[in-house]
Design an enzyme around this catalytic site. Structure first.
Site, PDB file in Angstrom:
ATOM      1  N   VAL A  33       0.863  -1.176   0.000  1.00 40.38           N
ATOM      2  CA  VAL A  33       0.000   0.000   0.000  1.00 40.38           C
ATOM      3  C   VAL A  33       0.898   1.223   0.000  1.00 40.38           C
ATOM      4  O   VAL A  33       2.067   1.162   0.403  1.00 40.38           O
ATOM      5  CB  VAL A  33      -0.955   0.030   1.211  1.00 40.38           C
ATOM      6  N   SER A  34       0.356   2.361  -0.437  1.00 40.74           N
ATOM      7  CA  SER A  34       1.202   3.537  -0.674  1.00 40.74           C
ATOM      8  C   SER A  34       1.355   4.444   0.538  1.00 40.74           C
ATOM      9  O   SER A  34       2.355   5.156   0.657  1.00 40.74           O
ATOM     10  CB  SER A  34       0.643   4.353  -1.848  1.00 40.74           C
ATOM     11  N   THR A  35       0.379   4.459   1.448  1.00 42.20           N
ATOM     12  CA  THR A  35       0.405   5.442   2.529  1.00 42.20           C
ATOM     13  C   THR A  35       0.336   4.780   3.893  1.00 42.20           C
ATOM     14  O   THR A  35      -0.133   3.638   4.034  1.00 42.20           O
ATOM     15  CB  THR A  35      -0.776   6.419   2.412  1.00 42.20           C
ATOM     16  N   GLN A  78      -3.227   3.859   4.966  1.00 46.35           N
ATOM     17  CA  GLN A  78      -3.704   2.594   4.419  1.00 46.35           C
ATOM     18  C   GLN A  78      -3.119   1.417   5.193  1.00 46.35           C
ATOM     19  O   GLN A  78      -3.789   0.419   5.444  1.00 46.35           O
ATOM     20  CB  GLN A  78      -3.321   2.482   2.940  1.00 46.35           C
TER      21      GLN A  78
END
Length: 225
Positions: free
Chosen positions: A9-11, A14
């Protein structure tokens, strides 16, 4: 089939919520069959622009150690850089993307077909050029080519040595853990590697002799270990 799963996941949000990771895990679980084996699971909370992610590196290493296939929920979870995906294939790491399971096999076949066609074209052009030169009375053969052959053999040997060193580095921690458990003989280490489902470079069971070579290679690559 043996798989190593990789999620990303990017963040941070998340990652903390688990929503993005849970969705990927659910997709992977739906894909797995009853007779499939999940060897390891790794994840990253990192942008897809970076290919030096820690979790991804661990996942690829596990694939090489256990001769497993990398399993991802979506191709963009792996990398947005097609050159990186191509390097994975060149490195011998196979991967399957749940959202499009055929993309891996299709890509491999396309690249292989293009490479094979190019090799045949080069061979045919070379054959025609040599035939034309011979017809003109040109003396074929150049002593300098022998030097090129020697250099090619040296490059090949260097590539094999580099691959062997990489395999040894992958297994370094595994061997250390086995020895820490009190298994120190070559035969015992071979037996433990086989029990864990870790195969030799050629995909065979380990022997005491192969372990001896591996330990020698480890002492050469990590002399202070």
């Amino acid at each position: 089939m043996r798989y190593v799963t990789y999620y990303r996941v990017s963040t941070r949000d998340q990652g903390r919520s688990g929503l993005g990771l849970d969705a990927q895990r659910a997709a992977v679980q739906r894909f797995l069959r009853d007779d499939d084996t999940l060897v390891a699971e790794h994840q990253d909370i990192e942008t897809g622009k970076r290919d030096d992610r820690e979790g991804l590196g661990q996942a690829l290493r596990a694939c090489r150690i256990y001769n497993a296939v990398l399993l991802i929920a979506r191709l963009d979870r792996l990398s947005r850089n097609i050159a990186f995906v191509t390097r994975l294939m060149a490195d011998g790491v196979q991967f399957v993307s749940v959202d499009n399971p055929a993309i891996n096999e299709l890509t491999v076949h396309i690249l292989a077909a293009v490479a094979e066609a190019e090799r045949k074209a080069i061979s045919e052009r070379t054959r025609l050029a040599l035939a034309a030169a011979k017809a003109r009375g040109t003396k074929l053969g150049n002593p300098a080519n022998l030097k090129g052959q020697d250099e090619g053999r040296q490059r090949g040997a260097a590539a094999v040595a580099a691959q062997a060193a990489k395999r040894a580095a992958d297994l370094r921690d595994v061997i250390a853990a086995i020895q820490a458990d009190g298994v120190t003989s070559r035969r015992g280490i071979a037996r433990e590697l086989n029990r864990r489902g870790i195969r030799s470079t050629r995909g065979q069971d380990w022997s005491a002799g192969q372990v001896h070579v591996l330990l020698g290679r480890l002492s050469h690559v990590f002399p202070t270990a």
